[in-house]
Scaffold this motif. Structure first.
Motif, PDB file in Angstrom:
ATOM      1  N   LEU A 266      47.788  34.478  41.310  1.00  0.00           N
ATOM      2  CA  LEU A 266      47.176  35.729  40.866  1.00  0.00           C
ATOM      3  C   LEU A 266      46.095  36.242  41.798  1.00  0.00           C
ATOM      4  CD1 LEU A 266      46.926  35.227  36.994  1.00  0.00           C
ATOM      5  CD2 LEU A 266      48.715  36.363  38.323  1.00  0.00           C
ATOM      6  N   ASN A 267      45.505  35.366  42.585  1.00  0.00           N
ATOM      7  CA  ASN A 267      44.428  35.815  43.475  1.00  0.00           C
ATOM      8  C   ASN A 267      44.639  35.369  44.916  1.00  0.00           C
ATOM      9  OD1 ASN A 267      44.002  33.110  42.894  1.00  0.00           O
ATOM     10  ND2 ASN A 267      41.770  33.265  42.998  1.00  0.00           N
ATOM     11  N   MET A 319      37.694  34.314  37.460  1.00  0.00           N
ATOM     12  CA  MET A 319      38.626  35.427  37.263  1.00  0.00           C
ATOM     13  C   MET A 319      38.027  36.755  37.712  1.00  0.00           C
ATOM     14  SD  MET A 319      41.017  33.536  35.906  1.00  0.00           S
ATOM     15  CE  MET A 319      42.273  34.546  35.134  1.00  0.00           C
ATOM     16  N   ALA A 320      37.033  36.705  38.584  1.00  0.00           N
ATOM     17  CA  ALA A 320      36.371  37.926  39.044  1.00  0.00           C
ATOM     18  C   ALA A 320      37.311  38.803  39.863  1.00  0.00           C
ATOM     19  CB  ALA A 320      35.136  37.577  39.865  1.00  0.00           C
ATOM     20  N   PHE A 321      38.391  38.231  40.375  1.00  0.00           N
ATOM     21  CA  PHE A 321      39.335  39.029  41.164  1.00  0.00           C
ATOM     22  C   PHE A 321      40.004  40.121  40.342  1.00  0.00           C
ATOM     23  CE2 PHE A 321      41.625  35.362  39.452  1.00  0.00           C
ATOM     24  CZ  PHE A 321      42.742  35.950  38.866  1.00  0.00           C
ATOM     25  N   LEU A 322      39.907  40.046  39.022  1.00  0.00           N
ATOM     26  CA  LEU A 322      40.496  41.091  38.173  1.00  0.00           C
ATOM     27  C   LEU A 322      39.754  42.412  38.308  1.00  0.00           C
ATOM     28  CD1 LEU A 322      41.091  38.961  34.966  1.00  0.00           C
ATOM     29  CD2 LEU A 322      42.843  39.795  36.544  1.00  0.00           C
ATOM     30  N   GLY A 323      38.514  42.368  38.766  1.00  0.00           N
ATOM     31  CA  GLY A 323      37.713  43.581  38.887  1.00  0.00           C
ATOM     32  C   GLY A 323      36.867  43.813  37.647  1.00  0.00           C
ATOM     33  N   ARG A 324      35.842  44.603  37.803  1.00  0.00           N
ATOM     34  CA  ARG A 324      34.900  44.844  36.708  1.00  0.00           C
ATOM     35  C   ARG A 324      35.581  45.545  35.534  1.00  0.00           C
ATOM     36  NH1 ARG A 324      29.247  47.486  38.232  1.00  0.00           N
ATOM     37  NH2 ARG A 324      29.208  45.476  39.346  1.00  0.00           N
ATOM     38  N   GLY A 325      35.424  44.971  34.352  1.00  0.00           N
ATOM     39  CA  GLY A 325      35.944  45.576  33.135  1.00  0.00           C
ATOM     40  C   GLY A 325      37.413  45.312  32.875  1.00  0.00           C
ATOM     41  N   ASN A 326      38.123  44.676  33.794  1.00  0.00           N
ATOM     42  CA  ASN A 326      39.547  44.411  33.606  1.00  0.00           C
ATOM     43  C   ASN A 326      39.764  43.020  33.015  1.00  0.00           C
ATOM     44  OD1 ASN A 326      40.266  46.902  34.752  1.00  0.00           O
ATOM     45  ND2 ASN A 326      40.172  46.027  36.812  1.00  0.00           N
ATOM     46  N   VAL A 327      40.903  42.858  32.348  1.00  0.00           N
ATOM     47  CA  VAL A 327      41.249  41.574  31.741  1.00  0.00           C
ATOM     48  C   VAL A 327      42.674  41.214  32.123  1.00  0.00           C
ATOM     49  CG1 VAL A 327      39.688  41.886  29.781  1.00  0.00           C
ATOM     50  CG2 VAL A 327      42.058  42.670  29.604  1.00  0.00           C
ATOM     51  N   LEU A 328      43.001  39.937  31.924  1.00  0.00           N
ATOM     52  CA  LEU A 328      44.362  39.452  32.155  1.00  0.00           C
ATOM     53  C   LEU A 328      45.060  39.332  30.812  1.00  0.00           C
ATOM     54  CD1 LEU A 328      46.375  38.281  34.301  1.00  0.00           C
ATOM     55  CD2 LEU A 328      45.531  36.025  33.618  1.00  0.00           C
ATOM     56  N   PRO A 329      46.078  40.161  30.526  1.00  0.00           N
ATOM     57  CA  PRO A 329      46.739  40.086  29.225  1.00  0.00           C
ATOM     58  C   PRO A 329      47.634  38.852  29.122  1.00  0.00           C
ATOM     59  CG  PRO A 329      47.808  41.733  30.609  1.00  0.00           C
ATOM     60  CD  PRO A 329      46.610  41.250  31.372  1.00  0.00           C
ATOM     61  N   VAL A 330      47.580  38.204  27.974  1.00  0.00           N
ATOM     62  CA  VAL A 330      48.449  37.060  27.672  1.00  0.00           C
ATOM     63  C   VAL A 330      49.281  37.464  26.463  1.00  0.00           C
ATOM     64  CG1 VAL A 330      48.518  34.640  26.985  1.00  0.00           C
ATOM     65  CG2 VAL A 330      46.787  35.434  28.597  1.00  0.00           C
ATOM     66  N   GLU A 348      32.251  33.252  32.052  1.00  0.00           N
ATOM     67  CA  GLU A 348      32.737  34.638  32.103  1.00  0.00           C
ATOM     68  C   GLU A 348      34.250  34.715  32.240  1.00  0.00           C
ATOM     69  OE1 GLU A 348      30.752  34.010  36.237  1.00  0.00           O
ATOM     70  OE2 GLU A 348      30.714  33.080  34.254  1.00  0.00           O
ATOM     71  N   ALA A 349      34.878  33.626  32.703  1.00  0.00           N
ATOM     72  CA  ALA A 349      36.333  33.634  32.865  1.00  0.00           C
ATOM     73  C   ALA A 349      37.042  33.755  31.519  1.00  0.00           C
ATOM     74  CB  ALA A 349      36.786  32.359  33.583  1.00  0.00           C
ATOM     75  N   TYR A 350      36.474  33.159  30.469  1.00  0.00           N
ATOM     76  CA  TYR A 350      37.142  33.168  29.168  1.00  0.00           C
ATOM     77  C   TYR A 350      37.287  34.595  28.634  1.00  0.00           C
ATOM     78  CZ  TYR A 350      36.382  28.121  29.145  1.00  0.00           C
ATOM     79  OH  TYR A 350      36.402  26.790  29.455  1.00  0.00           O
ATOM     80  N   ALA A 351      36.257  35.407  28.815  1.00  0.00           N
ATOM     81  CA  ALA A 351      36.299  36.779  28.314  1.00  0.00           C
ATOM     82  C   ALA A 351      37.299  37.632  29.080  1.00  0.00           C
ATOM     83  CB  ALA A 351      34.909  37.400  28.382  1.00  0.00           C
ATOM     84  N   ARG A 352      37.693  37.213  30.264  1.00  0.00           N
ATOM     85  CA  ARG A 352      38.626  37.993  31.069  1.00  0.00           C
ATOM     86  C   ARG A 352      40.090  37.624  30.807  1.00  0.00           C
ATOM     87  NH1 ARG A 352      34.522  37.299  36.034  1.00  0.00           N
ATOM     88  NH2 ARG A 352      33.449  39.309  35.859  1.00  0.00           N
ATOM     89  N   ILE A 353      40.325  36.718  29.890  1.00  0.00           N
ATOM     90  CA  ILE A 353      41.689  36.357  29.494  1.00  0.00           C
ATOM     91  C   ILE A 353      41.899  36.885  28.086  1.00  0.00           C
ATOM     92  CG2 ILE A 353      43.307  34.466  29.104  1.00  0.00           C
ATOM     93  CD1 ILE A 353      41.660  32.843  31.134  1.00  0.00           C
ATOM     94  N   ALA A 354      42.703  37.932  27.961  1.00  0.00           N
ATOM     95  CA  ALA A 354      42.867  38.637  26.688  1.00  0.00           C
ATOM     96  C   ALA A 354      44.199  38.256  26.051  1.00  0.00           C
ATOM     97  CB  ALA A 354      42.798  40.148  26.902  1.00  0.00           C
TER      98      ALA A 354
END
Length: 418
Positions: A266-267, A319-330, A348-354
């Motif tokens: 992913l990155n 998971m900062a590679f997702l960019g500000r405000g973006n999440v990874l959908p599961v 902060e990685a946990y909040a970026r996994i949706a």
């Protein structure tokens, strides 16, 4: 059992995840050196691995991967972080600035540190194979022992490895010495053994020595020495008949499958092949490259996906590679390895996994020691398992199978870490 099986293997320290799919078996990370990983895989009747993936060149992930390579375990292809190659190439281009190296290691600079040749002269002949590993071995020995081997230079790689190993054994002489080790080195010296085999032996000795260095929050010397030792070992093993693909971290989302595999990085992307140009490298360049192997957020993130289920290997990424405000959908039942082995620091990685339905996903944690603090974000997850349970000091393998509707636990217990 279902066609997709996930195991968190009970390695001594670090991460090692085995994923069996309809497209073959994959291993993600291998724990630290000498964790008996090859034997574990054989006990579980794992034949040829389609790929062994190292998400980070830290000792807790790369060590067991190198054990597999050393033993000649049947592996189709190794996928390694390009940061490991960067360090080896920095060693090959090192400009010989040993005094600066000792200063960066917070060590005193003896008068003989520069030797009777200019300090800008490379220590190992630069037109020979394994030059990078040989130079890194000298630097690692200096970081561990505070001094360089008393040998003339420039050196050949084989003589550099032998000099370092002799230095390590001589350092133990005050404790009774290592007579068998000395006899072994004398035999190798007489036979002028293969430089690649010497690199492997030297790397393992240096890794053991680096583990003895004190763990200090603001002193990076131990992390640097551990990284250098693994790079020495890795270059020796890379000289053997193994297929290796390096992955370059891009720091942005790469939403594409790796050709012929049901996996995404992913990155990162596969690094271009071909011979790379060696550039001059100062002591600072090598020092930073060694620290980067275990740097925070330095891990590659891999994702497995079929039409029914998935797996996400987060390494130590934020998971900062997702960019500000973006999440990874599961959007399907997914097994997720906890970032940074479930410890604090990457919350902060946990909040970026949706997740569409968090109760269908399973989070798995492993960690470095029973004393490691557990992330509060991990504690709040609805379904979670812990490889090493802090509450009762047990080590338990986690085995999950996908039944068609969801992940079923075959072994392991709910996380009860305090």
């Amino acid at each position: 059992m279902g066609s997709t099986v996930f195991r968190a293997l009970p390695v001594r320290r670090g991460d090692a995840f085995l994923l069996r799919t309809g497209r073959g078996a994959y291993l993600f990370d291998g724990g630290c050196l000498d964790s008996a990983l090859p034997g574990m895989l054989r006990e579980r009747l794992v034949g040829k691995l389609r790929s062994v993936v190292c998400t980070s060149a830290s000792p807790e992930r790369l060590g067991g991967v190198l054990d597999l390579m050393d033993e000649g375990y049947p592996v189709g292809e190794y996928w390694l972080p390009e940061s490991l190659l960067d360090l080896i190439l920095a060693g090959r281009g090192f400009d010989g600035g040993f005094p600066d190296w000792l200063v960066r290691c917070s060590l005193p600079v003896p008068a003989e540190a520069a030797f009777p040749i200019p300090s800008t002269l490379p220590p190992v002949a630069g037109d020979m194979p394994l030059t990078g590993g040989a130079t890194l071995a000298l630097l690692c020995a200096a970081a561990c022992l505070g001094e360089l081997p008393p040998a003339p230079r420039p050196m050949t790689p084989a003589s550099a490895f032998l000099a370092v190993m002799k230095q390590l054994l001589d350092d133990k002489s005050g404790e009774g010495g290592d007579r068998l080790g000395g006899l072994l080195l004398a035999t190798l010296d007489r036979r002028r053994g293969d430089a690649a085999d010497l690199a492997v032996l030297c790397g393992r000795m240096l890794a053991a020595e680096a583990e003895k260095l004190p763990v200090a929050g603001r002193d990076p010397r131990r992390d640097v020495a551990r990284g250098l030792a693994l790079a020495v070992l890795a270059e020796g093993l890379m000289a053997r008949d193994v297929t290796i693909r390096f992955f370059r971290q891009t720091n942005r989302l790469e939403n594409r499958f790796i050709p012929l595999h049901p996996l995404m990085c992913l990155n990162g992307l596969p690094a271009p092949g071909g011979k790379r140009k060696v550039l001059p490298a100062s002591a600072g360049t090598v020092f930073r490259a060694a620290r980067a192997l275990s740097g925070a957020g330095a891990g590659l993130v891999f994702r497995y996906g079929s039409g029914r289920c998935g797996a996400l290997f987060c390494s130590d990424s934020t998971m900062a590679f997702l960019g500000r405000g973006n999440v990874l959908p599961v959007d399907r039942p997914t097994v997720i390895s906890a970032p940074q082995l479930g410890g604090v620091g990457n919350d902060e990685a946990y909040a970026r996994i949706a997740s569409r339905d968090p109760h269908r996903d399973v989070w798995v944690r492993s960690h470095l020691s029973f004393g490691r603090k557990v992330s509060e974000e991990f504690r709040s997850l609805p379904v979670k398992y812990c490889l090493r349970n802090c509450a009762d000091r047990t080590v338990q393998e986690v085995l999950l199978t996908f039944s068609g509707k969801g992940w079923e636990k075959r072994s392991g217990a709910d996380c009860s870490c305090p």
